[in-house]
Design a protein around this motif. Structure first.
Motif, PDB file in Angstrom:
ATOM      1  N   GLY A  21       0.642  -1.303  -0.063  1.00  0.00           N
ATOM      2  CA  GLY A  21      -0.074   0.014  -0.021  1.00  0.00           C
ATOM      3  C   GLY A  21       0.799   1.101   0.113  1.00  0.00           C
ATOM      4  N   ASP A  22       2.103   1.174  -0.364  1.00  0.00           N
ATOM      5  CA  ASP A  22       2.933   2.285  -0.374  1.00  0.00           C
ATOM      6  C   ASP A  22       3.783   2.087  -1.492  1.00  0.00           C
ATOM      7  N   SER A  23       4.789   2.983  -1.579  1.00  0.00           N
ATOM      8  CA  SER A  23       5.944   3.004  -2.923  1.00  0.00           C
ATOM      9  C   SER A  23       7.049   3.726  -2.169  1.00  0.00           C
ATOM     10  N   ARG A  24       8.225   3.133  -2.776  1.00  0.00           N
ATOM     11  CA  ARG A  24       9.492   3.669  -2.288  1.00  0.00           C
ATOM     12  C   ARG A  24      10.347   4.199  -3.580  1.00  0.00           C
ATOM     13  N   TYR A  25      11.074   5.212  -3.276  1.00  0.00           N
ATOM     14  CA  TYR A  25      11.985   5.729  -4.220  1.00  0.00           C
ATOM     15  C   TYR A  25      12.656   4.499  -4.927  1.00  0.00           C
ATOM     16  N   ILE A  26      12.907   4.912  -6.240  1.00  0.00           N
ATOM     17  CA  ILE A  26      13.553   3.709  -6.798  1.00  0.00           C
ATOM     18  C   ILE A  26      15.243   3.790  -6.685  1.00  0.00           C
ATOM     19  N   GLU A  27      15.638   4.768  -6.426  1.00  0.00           N
ATOM     20  CA  GLU A  27      17.116   4.877  -5.843  1.00  0.00           C
ATOM     21  C   GLU A  27      17.347   4.086  -4.852  1.00  0.00           C
ATOM     22  N   ASN A  28      16.333   3.935  -3.753  1.00  0.00           N
ATOM     23  CA  ASN A  28      16.678   2.954  -2.775  1.00  0.00           C
ATOM     24  C   ASN A  28      16.607   1.639  -2.837  1.00  0.00           C
ATOM     25  N   ASN A  29      16.245   1.123  -4.119  1.00  0.00           N
ATOM     26  CA  ASN A  29      16.216  -0.160  -4.060  1.00  0.00           C
ATOM     27  C   ASN A  29      17.356  -0.891  -4.916  1.00  0.00           C
ATOM     28  N   ASP A  30      17.834  -1.919  -4.378  1.00  0.00           N
ATOM     29  CA  ASP A  30      18.853  -2.788  -5.045  1.00  0.00           C
ATOM     30  C   ASP A  30      18.478  -3.968  -5.515  1.00  0.00           C
ATOM     31  N   ILE A  31      17.855  -4.039  -6.914  1.00  0.00           N
ATOM     32  CA  ILE A  31      17.289  -5.068  -7.294  1.00  0.00           C
ATOM     33  C   ILE A  31      18.116  -5.998  -8.305  1.00  0.00           C
ATOM     34  N   SER A  32      18.074  -7.375  -7.841  1.00  0.00           N
ATOM     35  CA  SER A  32      18.602  -8.537  -8.817  1.00  0.00           C
ATOM     36  C   SER A  32      17.822  -9.015  -9.721  1.00  0.00           C
ATOM     37  N   LYS A  33      18.178  -9.717 -10.791  1.00  0.00           N
ATOM     38  CA  LYS A  33      17.442 -10.276 -11.950  1.00  0.00           C
ATOM     39  C   LYS A  33      16.397 -11.193 -11.313  1.00  0.00           C
ATOM     40  N   ARG A  56      -3.408   6.308  -1.826  1.00  0.00           N
ATOM     41  CA  ARG A  56      -2.021   6.567  -1.710  1.00  0.00           C
ATOM     42  C   ARG A  56      -1.197   7.668  -2.318  1.00  0.00           C
ATOM     43  N   PRO A  57      -0.012   8.177  -1.881  1.00  0.00           N
ATOM     44  CA  PRO A  57       0.403   9.214  -2.871  1.00  0.00           C
ATOM     45  C   PRO A  57       0.878   8.555  -4.229  1.00  0.00           C
ATOM     46  N   LEU A  58       1.084   9.289  -5.394  1.00  0.00           N
ATOM     47  CA  LEU A  58       1.824   8.802  -6.667  1.00  0.00           C
ATOM     48  C   LEU A  58       3.018   9.343  -6.626  1.00  0.00           C
ATOM     49  N   ARG A  59       3.956   8.440  -6.797  1.00  0.00           N
ATOM     50  CA  ARG A  59       5.501   8.883  -7.186  1.00  0.00           C
ATOM     51  C   ARG A  59       5.649   9.469  -8.757  1.00  0.00           C
ATOM     52  N   CYS A  60       6.764  10.102  -8.544  1.00  0.00           N
ATOM     53  CA  CYS A  60       7.296  10.439 -10.051  1.00  0.00           C
ATOM     54  C   CYS A  60       7.701   9.238 -10.922  1.00  0.00           C
ATOM     55  N   LEU A  61       8.020   8.254 -10.361  1.00  0.00           N
ATOM     56  CA  LEU A  61       7.973   7.169 -11.299  1.00  0.00           C
ATOM     57  C   LEU A  61       7.408   5.989 -10.427  1.00  0.00           C
ATOM     58  N   ASP A  62       6.420   5.452 -11.033  1.00  0.00           N
ATOM     59  CA  ASP A  62       5.656   4.447 -10.247  1.00  0.00           C
ATOM     60  C   ASP A  62       4.910   3.496 -10.992  1.00  0.00           C
ATOM     61  N   THR A  71      -2.671  10.520  -5.341  1.00  0.00           N
ATOM     62  CA  THR A  71      -2.515  11.836  -5.400  1.00  0.00           C
ATOM     63  C   THR A  71      -1.062  12.092  -5.707  1.00  0.00           C
ATOM     64  N   PHE A  72      -0.485  12.976  -6.480  1.00  0.00           N
ATOM     65  CA  PHE A  72       0.838  13.595  -6.687  1.00  0.00           C
ATOM     66  C   PHE A  72       0.869  14.896  -6.303  1.00  0.00           C
ATOM     67  N   THR A  73       1.758  15.392  -5.129  1.00  0.00           N
ATOM     68  CA  THR A  73       2.085  16.893  -4.831  1.00  0.00           C
ATOM     69  C   THR A  73       3.448  17.059  -5.025  1.00  0.00           C
ATOM     70  N   HIS A 164       6.182  21.977 -12.573  1.00  0.00           N
ATOM     71  CA  HIS A 164       7.357  22.986 -12.503  1.00  0.00           C
ATOM     72  C   HIS A 164       7.305  23.518 -11.016  1.00  0.00           C
ATOM     73  N   ASN A 165       6.084  23.792 -10.468  1.00  0.00           N
ATOM     74  CA  ASN A 165       6.150  24.643  -9.338  1.00  0.00           C
ATOM     75  C   ASN A 165       5.780  23.636  -8.103  1.00  0.00           C
ATOM     76  N   ALA A 166       6.525  23.911  -6.920  1.00  0.00           N
ATOM     77  CA  ALA A 166       6.167  23.100  -5.746  1.00  0.00           C
ATOM     78  C   ALA A 166       4.947  23.479  -5.045  1.00  0.00           C
ATOM     79  N   GLY A 167       4.208  22.585  -4.777  1.00  0.00           N
ATOM     80  CA  GLY A 167       2.768  22.799  -4.267  1.00  0.00           C
ATOM     81  C   GLY A 167       1.639  22.440  -5.164  1.00  0.00           C
ATOM     82  N   SER A 168       1.994  22.337  -6.412  1.00  0.00           N
ATOM     83  CA  SER A 168       1.147  21.832  -7.572  1.00  0.00           C
ATOM     84  C   SER A 168       0.875  20.375  -7.215  1.00  0.00           C
ATOM     85  N   SER A 169      -0.384  19.992  -7.683  1.00  0.00           N
ATOM     86  CA  SER A 169      -0.928  18.606  -7.442  1.00  0.00           C
ATOM     87  C   SER A 169      -2.092  18.362  -8.285  1.00  0.00           C
ATOM     88  N   PHE A 170      -2.125  16.836  -8.392  1.00  0.00           N
ATOM     89  CA  PHE A 170      -3.285  16.331  -9.107  1.00  0.00           C
ATOM     90  C   PHE A 170      -3.773  15.093  -8.641  1.00  0.00           C
TER      91      PHE A 170
END
Length: 320
Positions: A21-33, A56-62, A71-73, A164-170
């Protein structure tokens, strides 16, 4: 060195986070094949009471494989974001704009694409999708309140967005709907079975398995050749009704290597091992007949992959 198609699927392993029910930033993952395969093989459906919408929040890469509200903010400028959506093979996806607070005049955009795009390649391909490419992109800033809901033609869709702007959302609401005659499909799992039926419609349908697999075609029925024995013949395209088995390292079926064509009906197993990152069963229908193909598939193990590398098809897959 340029990444392989399988390595690009690293960006889709965010589907694992759906289980939590959540997601993590991809740079925090160390994924093997191997971990990548296990993620796609996980149960992606989440049981949610009908009266309670999952949020749940939507991430920039999801990667999203459940129904719910996302929701992305923006906390800072995000200039190149994408969310992949996936459903079961017999479902299509609708994306509704619930609330949007972005600066369209300042260069922000939210665009829903009917299908998936990876490295410039599209699924379904232009040859297999019922709409021209330009109609598959639906931009919020262009359509606005005129089109606040977009429905896919198959079990995958995606959203591109730039803020472009902080605070914008959808906020988007994602729902799944039963598709009585699924056509183009990307499989969530490296193993399973499927029956593709085209009921007297002039269309092309593809079932894409984004793994190296062993595939068994158990039944194949074309209306104009039902009484002929099983065989594969050259020149199937001339018949107007046929099945192709394709392999390659991208998602655009028009760019994959043709492995074999079938245009003679049969029952009984036909077995093949394909070491490509993407294996596709593609049916071409003239619309004059009811066409049907049934098949099962499973992931090849490492020993099987090593043993088939000398095959010309596999050489193509491993070297491109």
């Amino acid at each position: 060195m340029e990444r392989t198609f399988r390595e690009q699927l690293f960006f889709l392993v965010l589907c694992l986070c759906v289980l939590k029910g959540d997601s993590r930033y991809i740079e925090n993952n160390d994924i093997s094949k191997d971990e990548l395969y296990s993620f796609f093989n996980s149960e992606l459906k989440r049981e949610i009471p009908e009266e309670l919408m999952y949020r749940r929040p939507l991430r920039c890469l999801d990667m999203v494989a459940v129904e719910g509200q996302f929701t992305f903010t923006a906390e800072r400028p995000h200039l190149s974001c994408v969310a992949f959506f996936m459903a079961e093979p017999n479902e299509v996806i609708s994306v509704d704009y619930d609330s949007v607070d972005i600066d369209c005049k300042g260069g922000d955009f939210i665009t829903v694409f009917d299908g998936w795009v990876m490295k410039g390649e599209k699924f379904p391909s232009s040859q297999d999708h019922p709409l021209p490419v330009y109609e598959r992109y639906v931009d919020y800033c262009d359509s606005g309140s005129l089109r606040r809901s977009v429905r896919s033609s198959q079990n995958v869709a995606m959203v591109f967005f730039r803020i472009h702007n902080a605070g914008s959302s959808f906020t988007l609401t994602v729902r799944k709907h039963i598709n009585p005659f699924p056509c183009n499909v990307i499989s969530q799992s490296p193993e399973g079975s499927y029956t593709m039926v085209i009921p007297q419609q002039h269309r092309n349908c593809s079932f894409s398995i984004i793994y190296p697999v062993a595939i068994d075609i158990s039944e194949f029925s074309l209306g104009h050749y039902n009484n002929f024995p099983k065989r594969s013949i050259p020149g199937c395209a001339e018949s107007g009704d046929f099945v192709q088995l394709l392999g390659g390292n991208g998602i655009d079926t028009s760019k994959l290597l043709p492995i074999t064509d079938l245009c003679i009906s049969f029952t009984g197993p036909t077995h093949m091992k394909i070491g490509c990152d993407n294996t596709v069963v593609r049916m071409v229908s003239s619309g004059r007949f009811v066409n049907r193909v049934s098949f099962s598939y499973r992931l090849l193990d490492s020993q099987e992959l090593q043993s088939i590398k000398l095959n010309s098809v596999e050489d193509f897959c491993f070297n491109n």
